[in-house]
Design a protein around this motif. Structure first.
Motif, PDB file in Angstrom:
ATOM      1  N   GLY A  11     -11.057  10.800  -1.319  1.00 47.09           N
ATOM      2  CA  GLY A  11     -12.413  10.107  -1.652  1.00 47.09           C
ATOM      3  C   GLY A  11     -12.012   9.034  -0.685  1.00 47.09           C
ATOM      4  O   GLY A  11     -11.302   8.529   0.297  1.00 47.09           O
ATOM      5  N   LEU A  12     -12.696   8.311  -0.378  1.00 44.17           N
ATOM      6  CA  LEU A  12     -12.721   6.665   1.045  1.00 44.17           C
ATOM      7  C   LEU A  12     -11.428   5.791   0.576  1.00 44.17           C
ATOM      8  O   LEU A  12     -10.580   5.937   1.597  1.00 44.17           O
ATOM      9  CB  LEU A  12     -14.027   6.475   0.822  1.00 44.17           C
ATOM     10  CG  LEU A  12     -13.720   5.692   1.922  1.00 44.17           C
ATOM     11  CD1 LEU A  12     -13.913   5.962   3.598  1.00 44.17           C
ATOM     12  CD2 LEU A  12     -15.015   4.266   2.157  1.00 44.17           C
ATOM     13  N   ILE A  13     -10.919   5.102  -0.370  1.00 44.42           N
ATOM     14  CA  ILE A  13     -10.043   4.558  -0.570  1.00 44.42           C
ATOM     15  C   ILE A  13      -8.383   5.377  -0.483  1.00 44.42           C
ATOM     16  O   ILE A  13      -7.759   5.018  -0.025  1.00 44.42           O
ATOM     17  CB  ILE A  13      -9.868   4.079  -2.385  1.00 44.42           C
ATOM     18  CG1 ILE A  13     -11.540   3.271  -2.556  1.00 44.42           C
ATOM     19  CG2 ILE A  13      -8.887   3.468  -2.545  1.00 44.42           C
ATOM     20  CD1 ILE A  13     -11.435   1.935  -1.700  1.00 44.42           C
ATOM     21  N   PRO A  14      -8.622   6.932  -1.014  1.00 42.74           N
ATOM     22  CA  PRO A  14      -7.252   7.695  -0.958  1.00 42.74           C
ATOM     23  C   PRO A  14      -6.971   7.944   0.591  1.00 42.74           C
ATOM     24  O   PRO A  14      -6.170   7.894   1.014  1.00 42.74           O
ATOM     25  CB  PRO A  14      -7.271   8.488  -2.363  1.00 42.74           C
ATOM     26  CG  PRO A  14      -8.413   8.190  -3.170  1.00 42.74           C
ATOM     27  CD  PRO A  14      -9.339   7.434  -2.525  1.00 42.74           C
TER      28      PRO A  14
ATOM     29  N   VAL B 237      -6.678  -0.156   3.872  1.00 42.17           N
ATOM     30  CA  VAL B 237      -6.509  -0.830   2.542  1.00 42.17           C
ATOM     31  C   VAL B 237      -5.855  -1.672   2.178  1.00 42.17           C
ATOM     32  O   VAL B 237      -5.918  -2.703   2.024  1.00 42.17           O
ATOM     33  CB  VAL B 237      -7.689  -0.305   1.538  1.00 42.17           C
ATOM     34  CG1 VAL B 237      -7.518  -0.901   0.094  1.00 42.17           C
ATOM     35  CG2 VAL B 237      -9.099   0.158   1.982  1.00 42.17           C
ATOM     36  N   ALA B 238      -4.802  -1.155   1.651  1.00 47.50           N
ATOM     37  CA  ALA B 238      -3.256  -2.068   1.613  1.00 47.50           C
ATOM     38  C   ALA B 238      -3.077  -3.337   2.564  1.00 47.50           C
ATOM     39  O   ALA B 238      -2.913  -4.552   2.313  1.00 47.50           O
ATOM     40  CB  ALA B 238      -2.285  -0.910   1.367  1.00 47.50           C
ATOM     41  N   LYS B 239      -3.287  -3.176   4.412  1.00 47.98           N
ATOM     42  CA  LYS B 239      -2.905  -3.691   4.692  1.00 47.98           C
ATOM     43  C   LYS B 239      -3.846  -4.698   4.607  1.00 47.98           C
ATOM     44  O   LYS B 239      -3.740  -5.956   5.212  1.00 47.98           O
ATOM     45  CB  LYS B 239      -2.983  -3.302   6.526  1.00 47.98           C
ATOM     46  CG  LYS B 239      -2.816  -4.018   7.534  1.00 47.98           C
ATOM     47  CD  LYS B 239      -2.539  -3.774   9.161  1.00 47.98           C
ATOM     48  CE  LYS B 239      -2.067  -2.692   9.119  1.00 47.98           C
ATOM     49  NZ  LYS B 239      -2.085  -1.262  10.180  1.00 47.98           N
ATOM     50  N   GLN B 240      -4.888  -4.957   4.994  1.00 47.14           N
ATOM     51  CA  GLN B 240      -6.923  -5.532   4.660  1.00 47.14           C
ATOM     52  C   GLN B 240      -5.972  -6.241   3.469  1.00 47.14           C
ATOM     53  O   GLN B 240      -6.559  -7.801   3.842  1.00 47.14           O
ATOM     54  CB  GLN B 240      -7.759  -5.056   4.808  1.00 47.14           C
ATOM     55  CG  GLN B 240      -7.997  -4.306   6.467  1.00 47.14           C
ATOM     56  CD  GLN B 240      -7.694  -5.450   7.340  1.00 47.14           C
ATOM     57  OE1 GLN B 240      -8.281  -5.865   7.102  1.00 47.14           O
ATOM     58  NE2 GLN B 240      -7.236  -5.031   8.240  1.00 47.14           N
TER      59      GLN B 240
END
Length: 163
Positions: free
Chosen positions: A48-51, A57-60
């Motif tokens: 999926g997009l998040i994994p 995502v974590a950096k942002q």
């Protein structure tokens, strides 16, 4: 009544379609967690997009928290609030009380942190510091007389009390 039934039926069908697409979209964002392969080719939308972009995502999210949530002004305002001041004072008092009840000396505490012979080192440093200060004072005021160094009020007081 036929129009009313049609209207309710359209609302129910729209809600079901909306719920199904939202459910599918959320599932596609978060699942599957790892890529799946079929005949050596990766299936689309896996993972999926998040994994798939977890690090990005974590950096942002970290950047957003640092820029918008944990600003220096916000932290300063939090520390300046009366509740924070009371909490800080309470914590400091707890540590002071805890330290006062300990039967440990400053020298043993310094020894514990790897500073050996703290008394000798402090004494040596104090002697060096005082010698440097005295030398610089003597160098500065060496050529002046005592009457030049004393303020006028002190000189007047001395001359009135000493014949």
């Amino acid at each position: 009544m036929n129009i009313f039934t049609t209207f309710i039926f359209m609302i129910v069908i729209g809600a079901v379609i909306g719920a199904a697409t939202n459910h599918l979209a959320i599932k596609m964002l978060f699942r599957p967690y790892k890529p799946y392969y079929l005949f050596g080719k990766q299936l689309p939308f896996t993972p999926g997009l998040i994994p798939k972009r977890r690090d990005e995502v974590a950096k942002q999210v970290g950047v957003m928290v640092m820029e918008h949530l944990l600003t220096p002004e916000g932290i300063q305002k939090r520390f300046e609030s009366s509740e924070a001041k009371q909490e800080i004072l309470r914590t400091v008092h707890q540590y002071i009380d805890k330290g006062a009840n300990m039967e440990i000396t400053v020298f043993s505490l310094l020894e514990k942190f790897g500073v050996s012979q703290a008394g000798v080192k402090a004494d040596r440093w104090l002697h060096q510091w005082s010698d440097q200060k005295l030398s610089s004072l003597l160098e500065t005021y060496n050529q002046q007389t005592l009457s030049e160094l004393l303020p006028v009020e002190v000189e007047t007081n001395i001359s009135s009390k000493i014949p």
